[in-house]
Design an enzyme around this catalytic site. Sequence first.
Site, short mmCIF file in Angstrom:
data_model
loop_
_atom_site.label_atom_id
_atom_site.label_comp_id
_atom_site.label_asym_id
_atom_site.label_seq_id
_atom_site.Cartn_x
_atom_site.Cartn_y
_atom_site.Cartn_z
N TYR A 120 -7.35 14.61 -2.14
CA TYR A 120 -8.62 14.02 -1.72
C TYR A 120 -9.40 13.38 -2.88
O TYR A 120 -10.47 12.82 -2.66
CB TYR A 120 -9.49 15.06 -1.02
CG TYR A 120 -8.86 15.59 0.25
CD1 TYR A 120 -8.74 14.78 1.38
CD2 TYR A 120 -8.35 16.88 0.31
CE1 TYR A 120 -8.15 15.25 2.53
CE2 TYR A 120 -7.76 17.36 1.46
CZ TYR A 120 -7.66 16.55 2.57
OH TYR A 120 -7.07 17.02 3.72
N HIS B 43 -14.77 10.23 1.28
CA HIS B 43 -15.45 11.46 1.69
C HIS B 43 -15.82 12.34 0.49
O HIS B 43 -16.65 13.24 0.62
CB HIS B 43 -14.55 12.24 2.65
CG HIS B 43 -15.22 12.73 3.90
ND1 HIS B 43 -16.44 12.27 4.36
CD2 HIS B 43 -14.81 13.65 4.81
CE1 HIS B 43 -16.75 12.90 5.48
NE2 HIS B 43 -15.78 13.74 5.77
N TYR C 104 -13.78 22.76 2.58
CA TYR C 104 -13.62 21.51 3.30
C TYR C 104 -14.97 21.09 3.85
O TYR C 104 -15.86 21.90 4.11
CB TYR C 104 -12.54 21.58 4.40
CG TYR C 104 -11.15 21.67 3.81
CD1 TYR C 104 -10.47 20.51 3.44
CD2 TYR C 104 -10.55 22.90 3.59
CE1 TYR C 104 -9.21 20.59 2.86
CE2 TYR C 104 -9.29 22.98 3.01
CZ TYR C 104 -8.63 21.82 2.65
OH TYR C 104 -7.41 21.91 2.07
#
Length: 190
Positions: free
Chosen positions: A14, A19, A64
């Site tokens: 990620y 995000h 998360y």
Amino acid sequence: MKLVVGLGNPGRKYDQTRHNIGFMVADALVRRYVGSPPTTKFEGEISECRIENEKVLVLCPQTYMNASGQSVRKAMDFYKLSPEDILVICDDLNLETGRVRLRRSGSAGGQKGLVDIIRHLGSEQWARLKIGIGRPPAKWQVSDYVLGKFDKTELEEMEHAIVHSCDATACWVADGVTEAMNRYNAASGT
């Protein structure tokens, strides 16, 4: 004492995704103010630095994005912080890429990390710094877009947004949310 929370998803896959702009700003803030190496606590990674003689904790929840609230709640409870002592940094699909907007409080605007923090804190009365990532191109799923990596042009825009976000965060710590909004929301635009 202040708590700055950068939102994102844990794990190398990620890194540099839209995000994870909250993590990117949090990391830049710790580097700028020579913060302590992160330790694992409150279901997150937390560092400590000083901004304008104020102790600032920088938390990146490792739960998360959609479960960030439990990490924030644990840190708040441990340090006995009030919502006014918290700034959450996250991405925003509804702002153009690179635009930075600081708000005193408000709704989640569909941002799942903010939704979870509101649920765990039972309040919307805490500051948030949103960084625009723009809308996905036609026919893209929102989830694919927010979990996608920035392209070269976007990354250049984000580098400026990260510096601007660090400046706005330092102003929030030193001078409060109203002054930071007045000074940095107007100056944000791309």
